[in-house]
Design a protein around this motif. Structure first.
Motif, PDB file in Angstrom:
ATOM      1  N   LYS A   3       0.863  -1.188   0.000  1.00  0.00           N
ATOM      2  CA  LYS A   3       0.000   0.000   0.000  1.00  0.00           C
ATOM      3  C   LYS A   3       0.897   1.235   0.000  1.00  0.00           C
ATOM      4  CE  LYS A   3      -3.858  -2.081   2.545  1.00  0.00           C
ATOM      5  NZ  LYS A   3      -4.558  -2.451   1.331  1.00  0.00           N
ATOM      6  N   GLU A   5       0.605   5.370   0.401  1.00  0.00           N
ATOM      7  CA  GLU A   5      -0.299   6.439   0.803  1.00  0.00           C
ATOM      8  C   GLU A   5       0.402   7.791   0.690  1.00  0.00           C
ATOM      9  OE1 GLU A   5      -3.041   3.995   4.036  1.00  0.00           O
ATOM     10  OE2 GLU A   5      -1.839   5.716   4.670  1.00  0.00           O
ATOM     11  N   LEU A   9      -3.757  14.858  -0.218  1.00  0.00           N
ATOM     12  CA  LEU A   9      -4.244  14.533  -1.554  1.00  0.00           C
ATOM     13  C   LEU A   9      -4.526  15.796  -2.360  1.00  0.00           C
ATOM     14  CD1 LEU A   9      -6.639  11.541  -0.809  1.00  0.00           C
ATOM     15  CD2 LEU A   9      -4.230  11.502  -1.472  1.00  0.00           C
ATOM     16  N   THR A  86      -0.384  17.255 -10.704  1.00  0.00           N
ATOM     17  CA  THR A  86      -0.584  16.161  -9.761  1.00  0.00           C
ATOM     18  C   THR A  86       0.724  15.387  -9.656  1.00  0.00           C
ATOM     19  OG1 THR A  86      -2.941  16.017 -10.254  1.00  0.00           O
ATOM     20  CG2 THR A  86      -1.922  14.109  -9.202  1.00  0.00           C
ATOM     21  N   PHE A  88       2.739  12.048  -8.193  1.00  0.00           N
ATOM     22  CA  PHE A  88       2.565  10.668  -7.739  1.00  0.00           C
ATOM     23  C   PHE A  88       3.890  10.116  -7.237  1.00  0.00           C
ATOM     24  CE2 PHE A  88      -1.669   9.685  -9.180  1.00  0.00           C
ATOM     25  CZ  PHE A  88      -1.883  10.523 -10.269  1.00  0.00           C
ATOM     26  N   LYS A 106      -2.234   7.658  -4.578  1.00  0.00           N
ATOM     27  CA  LYS A 106      -3.400   8.267  -5.225  1.00  0.00           C
ATOM     28  C   LYS A 106      -3.077   9.613  -5.851  1.00  0.00           C
ATOM     29  CE  LYS A 106      -7.032   5.983  -2.618  1.00  0.00           C
ATOM     30  NZ  LYS A 106      -8.264   6.140  -1.800  1.00  0.00           N
ATOM     31  N   HIS A 109      -2.794  16.482  -5.671  1.00  0.00           N
ATOM     32  CA  HIS A 109      -3.191  17.514  -6.638  1.00  0.00           C
ATOM     33  C   HIS A 109      -2.771  18.862  -6.081  1.00  0.00           C
ATOM     34  CE1 HIS A 109      -5.326  19.408  -9.826  1.00  0.00           C
ATOM     35  NE2 HIS A 109      -6.259  19.918  -9.049  1.00  0.00           N
TER      36      HIS A 109
ATOM     37  N   GLN B  37      -5.573   3.920 -15.474  1.00  0.00           N
ATOM     38  CA  GLN B  37      -5.711   5.022 -14.518  1.00  0.00           C
ATOM     39  C   GLN B  37      -7.134   5.554 -14.575  1.00  0.00           C
ATOM     40  OE1 GLN B  37      -3.311   8.573 -15.160  1.00  0.00           O
ATOM     41  NE2 GLN B  37      -3.415   9.109 -13.006  1.00  0.00           N
ATOM     42  N   GLY B  40      -8.768  10.600 -11.254  1.00  0.00           N
ATOM     43  CA  GLY B  40      -8.586  10.971  -9.859  1.00  0.00           C
ATOM     44  C   GLY B  40      -7.787   9.970  -9.040  1.00  0.00           C
ATOM     45  N   GLN B  41      -7.273   8.923  -9.686  1.00  0.00           N
ATOM     46  CA  GLN B  41      -6.505   7.910  -8.967  1.00  0.00           C
ATOM     47  C   GLN B  41      -5.144   7.700  -9.615  1.00  0.00           C
ATOM     48  OE1 GLN B  41      -8.659   4.318  -8.188  1.00  0.00           O
ATOM     49  NE2 GLN B  41     -10.584   5.397  -7.812  1.00  0.00           N
ATOM     50  N   GLY B  42      -4.306   6.931  -8.948  1.00  0.00           N
ATOM     51  CA  GLY B  42      -3.018   6.582  -9.521  1.00  0.00           C
ATOM     52  C   GLY B  42      -3.142   5.413 -10.485  1.00  0.00           C
ATOM     53  N   GLU B  44      -2.778   1.782 -12.121  1.00  0.00           N
ATOM     54  CA  GLU B  44      -2.726   0.418 -11.569  1.00  0.00           C
ATOM     55  C   GLU B  44      -2.247  -0.521 -12.661  1.00  0.00           C
ATOM     56  OE1 GLU B  44      -6.315   0.352  -8.309  1.00  0.00           O
ATOM     57  OE2 GLU B  44      -6.845   0.053 -10.399  1.00  0.00           O
TER      58      GLU B  44
END
Lengths: 114, 115
Positions: A3, A5, A9, A86, A88, A106, A109, B37, B40-42, B44
């Motif tokens: 995971k 995190e 965000l 954004t 990551f 996730k 932004h 993708q 709004g998400q990363g 995968e």
């Protein structure tokens, strides 16, 4: 299962200010990547961090990795509007067997206002 | 500068139709990845190839998705039949694992809208 995190965000900040984005991950890894994504665009590689204590800097961005804490940070110094995007972080889970697809957070932004 | 190429850039299709996406990695990159993708998400991971072989397809919904890289160069990802939940950006990436690390370079993506 790995995971990743990120926090925060969402981040709105003023030009000229400093801020830090945090990336925590749940399993052992010494390979962490930071990417930037502009709206509707693909991902641009920013930093590759490969060992504990690694620090990389490019312009107003600096990334670091603490593998013992399973934490990476992306620090923004004297933000400018062009850094709005954004961001990551992604971790190589070191699964073995050649499987090394990245696990992404996730995303953060970031909006930088004049 | 070498880049990952993808086509089409945009695709609109109706539910239950078949769609296919194409990716050409950076020349000489033996490893190719397909990611999905959702807005709004990363990204995968869906599937990873090493040359023409599948290394990891554990997250690929095999009842409707298929991927191939027949000659170990370009690759095709297919969805049949498409569902509303498949609307997303499909990203292809490649890497050269001859070095110590796995920096992945991403293509521009294919944005899929399923109506």
């Amino acid at each position: 299962e790995l995971k990743v995190e990120q926090n925060p965000l969402f981040l709105s900040m003023q030009e000229g200010k400093n801020y830090t984005i945090y990336c925590n991950y749940s399993t052992t890894s010494d390979r962490l990547y930071w990417y930037r994504q502009d709206p509707g665009k693909s991902l641009e590689s920013l930093f590759v961090l490969l060992s504990n204590g690694a620090v990389k800097q490019e312009g107003r961005l600096m990334a670091s990795l603490d593998t013992k804490a399973r934490l990476s940070t992306l620090h923004i110094t004297a933000a400018v509007h062009d850094l709005s995007a954004t961001y990551f972080c992604a971790v190589d889970p070191l699964s073995g067997g050649g499987a090394d697809g990245l696990t992404f957070g996730k995303g953060t932004h970031l909006i930088i206002q004049p | 500068e070498a880049e990952v190429a993808q086509s089409p850039r945009y695709k609109i299709t109706e539910k239950s139709q078949a769609v296919a996406f194409w990716c050409d990695p950076i020349s000489g990159h033996a490893t190719l990845y397909w990611y999905r993708q959702i807005l709004g998400q990363g990204p995968e991971l869906l599937v990873q190839f090493q040359d023409e072989s599948v290394v990891d397809d554990s997250q690929l919904p095999k009842d409707r998705f298929s991927a191939e890289r027949l000659k170990g160069v370009d690759s095709t990802l297919k969805i049949q039949p498409a569902e509303l939940g498949d609307s997303a950006m499909y990203l292809c990436a490649s890497s050269d694992l001859s070095g110590r690390y796995n920096e992945q370079f991403f293509g521009p993506g294919t944005r899929l809208t399923v109506l």
